[in-house]
Write a protein that holds these residues in place. Structure first.
Motif, PDB file in Angstrom:
ATOM      1  N   THR A   8      59.872  15.123 -19.135  1.00 42.78           N
ATOM      2  CA  THR A   8      60.002  14.197 -18.010  1.00 42.78           C
ATOM      3  C   THR A   8      61.110  14.657 -17.073  1.00 42.78           C
ATOM      4  OG1 THR A   8      59.220  12.312 -19.311  1.00 42.78           O
ATOM      5  CG2 THR A   8      60.470  11.809 -17.325  1.00 42.78           C
ATOM      6  N   VAL A   9      62.261  14.991 -17.648  1.00 44.20           N
ATOM      7  CA  VAL A   9      63.388  15.459 -16.843  1.00 44.20           C
ATOM      8  C   VAL A   9      63.056  16.787 -16.167  1.00 44.20           C
ATOM      9  CG1 VAL A   9      65.804  16.170 -16.897  1.00 44.20           C
ATOM     10  CG2 VAL A   9      65.041  14.252 -18.305  1.00 44.20           C
ATOM     11  N   ILE A  10      62.499  17.725 -16.944  1.00 43.85           N
ATOM     12  CA  ILE A  10      62.159  19.037 -16.394  1.00 43.85           C
ATOM     13  C   ILE A  10      61.109  18.903 -15.296  1.00 43.85           C
ATOM     14  CG2 ILE A  10      60.982  21.217 -16.925  1.00 43.85           C
ATOM     15  CD1 ILE A  10      62.376  21.194 -19.627  1.00 43.85           C
ATOM     16  N   GLY A  11      60.103  18.066 -15.533  1.00 41.32           N
ATOM     17  CA  GLY A  11      59.045  17.885 -14.549  1.00 41.32           C
ATOM     18  C   GLY A  11      59.557  17.312 -13.251  1.00 41.32           C
ATOM     19  N   PHE A  12      60.443  16.308 -13.338  1.00 44.53           N
ATOM     20  CA  PHE A  12      60.955  15.684 -12.121  1.00 44.53           C
ATOM     21  C   PHE A  12      61.815  16.662 -11.324  1.00 44.53           C
ATOM     22  CE2 PHE A  12      63.881  13.080  -9.650  1.00 44.53           C
ATOM     23  CZ  PHE A  12      62.984  12.239  -9.006  1.00 44.53           C
ATOM     24  N   VAL A  13      62.700  17.369 -12.022  1.00 47.68           N
ATOM     25  CA  VAL A  13      63.547  18.351 -11.342  1.00 47.68           C
ATOM     26  C   VAL A  13      62.696  19.450 -10.716  1.00 47.68           C
ATOM     27  CG1 VAL A  13      65.332  20.099 -11.684  1.00 47.68           C
ATOM     28  CG2 VAL A  13      65.533  17.879 -12.821  1.00 47.68           C
ATOM     29  N   ALA A  14      61.650  19.882 -11.438  1.00 47.74           N
ATOM     30  CA  ALA A  14      60.778  20.936 -10.920  1.00 47.74           C
ATOM     31  C   ALA A  14      60.030  20.478  -9.675  1.00 47.74           C
ATOM     32  CB  ALA A  14      59.783  21.363 -12.002  1.00 47.74           C
ATOM     33  N   ILE A  15      59.602  19.213  -9.644  1.00 46.10           N
ATOM     34  CA  ILE A  15      58.902  18.681  -8.475  1.00 46.10           C
ATOM     35  C   ILE A  15      59.794  18.764  -7.238  1.00 46.10           C
ATOM     36  CG2 ILE A  15      58.002  16.565  -7.421  1.00 46.10           C
ATOM     37  CD1 ILE A  15      56.952  15.811 -10.228  1.00 46.10           C
ATOM     38  N   ILE A  16      61.037  18.342  -7.394  1.00 36.78           N
ATOM     39  CA  ILE A  16      61.975  18.392  -6.267  1.00 36.78           C
ATOM     40  C   ILE A  16      62.234  19.835  -5.842  1.00 36.78           C
ATOM     41  CG2 ILE A  16      64.342  17.893  -5.542  1.00 36.78           C
ATOM     42  CD1 ILE A  16      64.294  15.482  -7.389  1.00 36.78           C
ATOM     43  N   ALA A  17      62.459  20.700  -6.826  1.00 35.43           N
ATOM     44  CA  ALA A  17      62.772  22.097  -6.524  1.00 35.43           C
ATOM     45  C   ALA A  17      61.610  22.789  -5.825  1.00 35.43           C
ATOM     46  CB  ALA A  17      63.128  22.834  -7.817  1.00 35.43           C
ATOM     47  N   ILE A  18      60.392  22.570  -6.318  1.00 38.19           N
ATOM     48  CA  ILE A  18      59.216  23.218  -5.721  1.00 38.19           C
ATOM     49  C   ILE A  18      58.989  22.713  -4.303  1.00 38.19           C
ATOM     50  CG2 ILE A  18      56.701  23.419  -5.876  1.00 38.19           C
ATOM     51  CD1 ILE A  18      57.026  23.440  -8.926  1.00 38.19           C
ATOM     52  N   ALA A  19      59.167  21.420  -4.093  1.00 39.30           N
ATOM     53  CA  ALA A  19      58.991  20.857  -2.751  1.00 39.30           C
ATOM     54  C   ALA A  19      59.974  21.492  -1.767  1.00 39.30           C
ATOM     55  CB  ALA A  19      59.174  19.345  -2.790  1.00 39.30           C
ATOM     56  N   ILE A  20      61.222  21.663  -2.196  1.00 43.74           N
ATOM     57  CA  ILE A  20      62.234  22.282  -1.337  1.00 43.74           C
ATOM     58  C   ILE A  20      61.886  23.740  -1.048  1.00 43.74           C
ATOM     59  CG2 ILE A  20      64.645  23.006  -1.214  1.00 43.74           C
ATOM     60  CD1 ILE A  20      65.354  20.494  -2.819  1.00 43.74           C
ATOM     61  N   ILE A  21      61.468  24.464  -2.077  1.00 41.53           N
ATOM     62  CA  ILE A  21      61.107  25.878  -1.904  1.00 41.53           C
ATOM     63  C   ILE A  21      59.940  26.025  -0.931  1.00 41.53           C
ATOM     64  CG2 ILE A  21      60.135  27.886  -3.079  1.00 41.53           C
ATOM     65  CD1 ILE A  21      61.746  27.042  -5.561  1.00 41.53           C
ATOM     66  N   LEU A  22      58.933  25.166  -1.071  1.00 39.41           N
ATOM     67  CA  LEU A  22      57.772  25.234  -0.179  1.00 39.41           C
ATOM     68  C   LEU A  22      58.172  24.966   1.267  1.00 39.41           C
ATOM     69  CD1 LEU A  22      55.039  23.445  -2.330  1.00 39.41           C
ATOM     70  CD2 LEU A  22      55.139  25.874  -1.735  1.00 39.41           C
ATOM     71  N   LEU A  23      59.085  24.030   1.474  1.00 43.08           N
ATOM     72  CA  LEU A  23      59.555  23.746   2.828  1.00 43.08           C
ATOM     73  C   LEU A  23      60.294  24.936   3.420  1.00 43.08           C
ATOM     74  CD1 LEU A  23      60.797  20.059   2.463  1.00 43.08           C
ATOM     75  CD2 LEU A  23      58.823  20.867   3.769  1.00 43.08           C
ATOM     76  N   ALA A  76      57.811  27.644   4.271  1.00 48.20           N
ATOM     77  CA  ALA A  76      56.956  27.275   5.402  1.00 48.20           C
ATOM     78  C   ALA A  76      57.645  27.468   6.749  1.00 48.20           C
ATOM     79  CB  ALA A  76      56.503  25.822   5.260  1.00 48.20           C
ATOM     80  N   ILE A  77      58.971  27.584   6.754  1.00 52.67           N
ATOM     81  CA  ILE A  77      59.700  27.744   8.007  1.00 52.67           C
ATOM     82  C   ILE A  77      59.337  29.050   8.707  1.00 52.67           C
ATOM     83  CG2 ILE A  77      62.004  28.053   8.996  1.00 52.67           C
ATOM     84  CD1 ILE A  77      63.070  26.135   6.914  1.00 52.67           C
ATOM     85  N   THR A  78      59.078  30.103   7.938  1.00 54.63           N
ATOM     86  CA  THR A  78      58.754  31.403   8.524  1.00 54.63           C
ATOM     87  C   THR A  78      57.254  31.516   8.778  1.00 54.63           C
ATOM     88  OG1 THR A  78      58.442  32.466   6.367  1.00 54.63           O
ATOM     89  CG2 THR A  78      60.668  32.430   7.268  1.00 54.63           C
ATOM     90  N   ILE A  79      56.876  32.256   9.804  1.00 56.46           N
ATOM     91  CA  ILE A  79      55.460  32.440  10.138  1.00 56.46           C
ATOM     92  C   ILE A  79      54.743  33.188   9.018  1.00 56.46           C
ATOM     93  CG2 ILE A  79      53.846  33.504  11.762  1.00 56.46           C
ATOM     94  CD1 ILE A  79      55.895  33.073  13.954  1.00 56.46           C
ATOM     95  N   ILE A  80      55.408  34.195   8.453  1.00 59.06           N
ATOM     96  CA  ILE A  80      54.789  34.977   7.382  1.00 59.06           C
ATOM     97  C   ILE A  80      54.586  34.120   6.139  1.00 59.06           C
ATOM     98  CG2 ILE A  80      55.111  36.951   5.851  1.00 59.06           C
ATOM     99  CD1 ILE A  80      56.678  38.325   8.049  1.00 59.06           C
ATOM    100  N   GLY A  81      55.541  33.247   5.864  1.00 56.95           N
ATOM    101  CA  GLY A  81      55.459  32.456   4.639  1.00 56.95           C
ATOM    102  C   GLY A  81      54.613  31.211   4.755  1.00 56.95           C
ATOM    103  N   LEU A  82      54.194  30.840   5.971  1.00 59.31           N
ATOM    104  CA  LEU A  82      53.431  29.602   6.169  1.00 59.31           C
ATOM    105  C   LEU A  82      52.120  29.579   5.370  1.00 59.31           C
ATOM    106  CD1 LEU A  82      53.210  26.872   7.514  1.00 59.31           C
ATOM    107  CD2 LEU A  82      52.208  27.991   9.520  1.00 59.31           C
ATOM    108  N   PRO A  83      51.297  30.647   5.409  1.00 62.28           N
ATOM    109  CA  PRO A  83      50.058  30.621   4.608  1.00 62.28           C
ATOM    110  C   PRO A  83      50.342  30.471   3.111  1.00 62.28           C
ATOM    111  CG  PRO A  83      49.984  32.387   6.228  1.00 62.28           C
ATOM    112  CD  PRO A  83      51.390  31.876   6.225  1.00 62.28           C
ATOM    113  N   ILE A  84      51.391  31.140   2.647  1.00 62.49           N
ATOM    114  CA  ILE A  84      51.750  31.020   1.229  1.00 62.49           C
ATOM    115  C   ILE A  84      52.149  29.588   0.900  1.00 62.49           C
ATOM    116  CG2 ILE A  84      53.359  31.798  -0.554  1.00 62.49           C
ATOM    117  CD1 ILE A  84      53.597  34.432   0.929  1.00 62.49           C
TER     118      ILE A  84
END
Length: 326
Positions: free
Chosen positions: A210-225, A228-236
């Protein structure tokens, strides 16, 4: 204000300190000796009668009599805070009582009361069905609820009255639940191996995942954002975001099966995999409908299920790996 519960429940799974942590748990947990550490504890009944640095706690009945140097982050059916809190109180539960001092309070529950000896040194934000203030809030007291009784004092009081919400689910909620039920049955029937691999991880280490999953959700969301800032990384980011959303949507299905499995194993039933899933799914959906508690159950279910998915993928890549692996 009506989204206050969701905000608090998300915060409830974030440990209040990062330098050191002491984990405790059990049906009945008593802290009667000082712990110079940030404490994370869960249990049916939790009693804190000695000083701790900070406290993150979840339980059926939680009572805090000792002083807490930092923050309290708590969820419980019944929560009573008698000790003084050096930081803020973030809490969600059925019945909540604040009788000690605190810097700030952000609280949601069925019934919330600030006792006559309590002093909130700055602000208190409360969302509940029934709110009572008998103490002192030195700055702003913001209340959202069905009823509000204020016999105490506050620098500034804002009250937003809310109408009682219907306990009956809407048509969209029912159709969505039916859709997920059908999806879960398809996964159990046609992908039993991968599905049960996630369930096994969930059943082995529920608190850790539960703890690992919640922390991972936040971390992945931040990484994706960030990607997404770069044009090259947007499709990824788009592809990764879609996979991320799918994983989040599937997470509670694994918890439904695990819940049904626990129930049938204790009852001695043998309904088969599909019957196990249906039983767990129905019970979990009923829990989701309970005001306030349902939001907490959803956060935990998604976090636990997502953590199970991550560890099942880890196990598929490295056989024998799991929460207890070294």
């Amino acid at each position: 204000m009506k989204y206050l519960a969701v905000v608090i429940l998300a915060l409830l799974l974030i440990p209040s300190g990062a330098e050191a942590l002491t984990f405790l748990g059990g049906d009945e947990t008593l802290i009667d000796t000082p712990i110079p550490d940030d404490v994370v504890v869960s249990g049916g009944t939790v009693t804190v009668s000695a000083p701790v640095d900070s406290l993150t706690v979840a339980g059926g009945t939680v009572r805090v009599d000792g002083p807490v140097a930092g923050d309290i982050i708590a969820a419980g059916g019944s929560l009573i805070v008698n000790g003084d809190v050096g930081g803020k109180v973030l809490a969600a539960g059925g019945e909540i009582e604040l009788n000690g001092n605190a810097t700030n309070a952000l609280v949601t529950g069925g019934a919330v009361r600030i006792g006559r000896d309590a002093v909130i040194e700055r602000d208190a934000v409360i969302s509940a069905g029934e709110v009572t203030n008998e103490g002192s809030v030195l700055r702003n007291l913001t209340v959202s609820g069905e009823t509000f009784t204020n016999t105490g004092t506050a620098g500034n009081v804002t009250f937003e009255q809310e109408e009682p919400e219907s306990a009956l689910p809407g048509l969209f909620t029912i159709l969505t639940a039916i859709g997920f039920l059908i999806l879960g049955l398809i996964l159990v029937r046609f992908l039993p191996g991968p599905f049960k691999a996630v369930v096994r991880e969930v059943e082995e280490s529920p608190i850790l995942l539960t703890v690992i999953g919640f922390v991972a959700i936040i971390a992945i969301a931040i990484i994706l954002l960030i990607v997404a800032i770069t044009i090259i990384g947007l499709p990824i980011a788009l592809v990764g975001g879609l996979l991320f959303i799918v994983a989040l949507m599937l997470s509670s299905l694994f918890i439904a099966y695990a819940l049904g499995d626990v129930i049938v194993s204790r009852a001695g039933w043998k309904p088969g995999p599909l019957g196990i899933f249906i039983l767990g799914f129905v019970i979990l959906e009923i829990l989701f409908l309970i005001p306030l508690l349902g939001a907490l159950v959803q956060v935990i279910a998604v976090s636990l299920g997502f953590g199970g998915i991550l560890y099942a993928l880890r196990g598929a890549r490295a056989p024998g790996a799991g929460p207890g692996a070294t």
